[in-house]
Design an enzyme around this catalytic site. Structure first.
Site, mmCIF file in Angstrom:
data_model
loop_
_atom_site.group_PDB
_atom_site.id
_atom_site.type_symbol
_atom_site.label_atom_id
_atom_site.label_comp_id
_atom_site.label_asym_id
_atom_site.label_seq_id
_atom_site.Cartn_x
_atom_site.Cartn_y
_atom_site.Cartn_z
ATOM 1 N N GLY A 6 -18.562 -53.084 -10.579
ATOM 2 C CA GLY A 6 -17.994 -52.338 -11.690
ATOM 3 C C GLY A 6 -16.819 -51.510 -11.251
ATOM 4 O O GLY A 6 -16.631 -51.239 -10.067
ATOM 5 N N ILE A 8 -14.112 -48.222 -11.103
ATOM 6 C CA ILE A 8 -14.264 -46.832 -10.673
ATOM 7 C C ILE A 8 -14.887 -46.025 -11.811
ATOM 8 O O ILE A 8 -14.452 -46.110 -12.958
ATOM 9 C CB ILE A 8 -12.894 -46.235 -10.294
ATOM 10 C CG1 ILE A 8 -12.240 -47.059 -9.185
ATOM 11 C CG2 ILE A 8 -13.033 -44.772 -9.872
ATOM 12 C CD1 ILE A 8 -10.779 -46.688 -8.940
ATOM 13 N N GLY A 9 -15.925 -45.263 -11.491
ATOM 14 C CA GLY A 9 -16.553 -44.420 -12.497
ATOM 15 C C GLY A 9 -17.557 -45.111 -13.394
ATOM 16 O O GLY A 9 -18.045 -44.511 -14.348
ATOM 17 N N GLY A 11 -20.569 -45.943 -12.698
ATOM 18 C CA GLY A 11 -21.925 -45.453 -12.468
ATOM 19 C C GLY A 11 -22.690 -46.262 -11.439
ATOM 20 O O GLY A 11 -23.926 -46.220 -11.387
ATOM 21 N N SER A 14 -24.914 -44.133 -9.004
ATOM 22 C CA SER A 14 -26.077 -43.575 -9.698
ATOM 23 C C SER A 14 -27.130 -44.640 -9.947
ATOM 24 O O SER A 14 -28.327 -44.426 -9.706
ATOM 25 C CB SER A 14 -25.646 -42.953 -11.030
ATOM 26 O OG SER A 14 -24.779 -41.859 -10.817
ATOM 27 N N GLU A 30 -21.032 -47.294 -0.881
ATOM 28 C CA GLU A 30 -19.675 -47.520 -0.403
ATOM 29 C C GLU A 30 -19.192 -46.286 0.362
ATOM 30 O O GLU A 30 -19.500 -45.153 -0.009
ATOM 31 C CB GLU A 30 -18.750 -47.787 -1.598
ATOM 32 C CG GLU A 30 -17.363 -48.213 -1.204
ATOM 33 C CD GLU A 30 -16.546 -48.669 -2.402
ATOM 34 O OE1 GLU A 30 -15.753 -49.607 -2.247
ATOM 35 O OE2 GLU A 30 -16.699 -48.073 -3.488
ATOM 36 N N ASP A 76 -24.158 -50.546 -3.756
ATOM 37 C CA ASP A 76 -23.403 -50.066 -4.915
ATOM 38 C C ASP A 76 -22.042 -50.751 -5.080
ATOM 39 O O ASP A 76 -21.397 -50.597 -6.110
ATOM 40 C CB ASP A 76 -23.250 -48.547 -4.881
ATOM 41 C CG ASP A 76 -22.219 -48.050 -3.887
ATOM 42 O OD1 ASP A 76 -21.880 -48.791 -2.942
ATOM 43 O OD2 ASP A 76 -21.747 -46.911 -4.053
ATOM 44 N N ASP A 82 -14.229 -57.602 -3.129
ATOM 45 C CA ASP A 82 -13.137 -57.141 -2.289
ATOM 46 C C ASP A 82 -11.797 -57.785 -2.651
ATOM 47 O O ASP A 82 -10.773 -57.122 -2.719
ATOM 48 C CB ASP A 82 -13.463 -57.411 -0.814
ATOM 49 C CG ASP A 82 -12.867 -56.366 0.094
ATOM 50 O OD1 ASP A 82 -13.456 -55.285 0.209
ATOM 51 O OD2 ASP A 82 -11.790 -56.632 0.658
ATOM 52 N N GLU A 148 -7.997 -38.908 -7.229
ATOM 53 C CA GLU A 148 -8.205 -39.927 -8.255
ATOM 54 C C GLU A 148 -7.663 -39.513 -9.622
ATOM 55 O O GLU A 148 -7.600 -40.335 -10.534
ATOM 56 C CB GLU A 148 -9.697 -40.231 -8.409
ATOM 57 C CG GLU A 148 -10.333 -40.947 -7.242
ATOM 58 C CD GLU A 148 -11.796 -41.239 -7.483
ATOM 59 O OE1 GLU A 148 -12.365 -42.064 -6.753
ATOM 60 O OE2 GLU A 148 -12.385 -40.639 -8.411
#
Length: 216
Positions: A6, A8-9, A11, A14, A30, A76, A82, A148
């Site tokens: 997914g 950035i951000g 989740g 989490s 990561e 995660d 990559d 960021e």
């Protein structure tokens, strides 16, 4: 073994923690907080994009080898994403043709060795957390990493938007293992306990289907 994917951000960290606890496995994260190259990249992406991707590639290769040694481990972000990340930077003019060629050859060699080095041919499941661009920006702002933020570099807006778009195509083309997509806008599992429970049930159902297919 489960890998998350997914933007950035989304989740990922989490959900990695939640799933590892739920399954009784180990979480592999990561390398961000201790990554000395990442702030350099955000300050000067044209100079450090290649170095950053080699750094991540090395860490991801190491992590997936370790994670595949035992059951119920969760990553995660994995080596399978990559190429998406580096080729986006290359398309934005942040890497030379030589750097792209060297990277592609190195990644191909590592992927060829992965089944032998990791004791497994592929993950058991990929979980892609899909979020809208607005949610992505909101999460980036909320977690507060200075380098960021759009206030740090307004050009990140276009980078983030293109990154979010490319994940849809990447997920459609991913064929290394069984996969499932979670709607991160609909299920705010980070802040909503009911959403967390619902997402874990969705993943458990998919894992049960995979186990059944293996038995059959």
């Amino acid at each position: 073994m489960i890998v998350l994917a997914g933007t950035i951000g989304a989740g990922k960290s989490s959900l990695t923690e939640m799933m590892a606890k739920h399954l009784g496995g180990q979480a592999f994260y990561e390398s961000i907080e201790d990554n000395e190259v990442l702030p350099l990249f955000y300050a000067n992406p044209e100079q450090y994009a290649f170095l950053l991707q080699i750094y991540f590639l090395n860490k991801r290769f190491e992590s997936i080898k370790q994670a595949m040694k035992e059951d119920n481990n969760v990553l995660d972000r994995s080596i399978y994403e990559d190429s998406l990340l580096f080729h986006l930077n290359a398309d934005l003019g942040r890497a030379t043709e030589t750097e792209v060629r060297v990277y592609d050859e190195l990644l191909a060699n590592m992927m060829e060795e992965l089944p032998h080095a990791a004791y497994k041919k592929h993950p058991d499941l990929l979980v892609h957390i899909r979020v809208s661009f607005d949610t992505m920006l909101e999460r980036i702002e909320k977690r507060g990493r200075s380098y960021e933020q759009l206030s740090f570099d307004p050009s990140l807006y276009d980078y983030y938007k293109e990154l979010n778009l490319r994940y849809d195509q990447w997920y459609e083309e991913y064929n290394e293992s069984p996969k499932i997509q979670i709607d991160g806008d609909r299920f705010n599992f980070v802040e909503d306990a009911k959403a967390k429970e619902a997402v874990l049930k969705i993943i458990e159902k998919k894992l049960a289907e995979i186990r059944q297919e293996v038995i059959v």
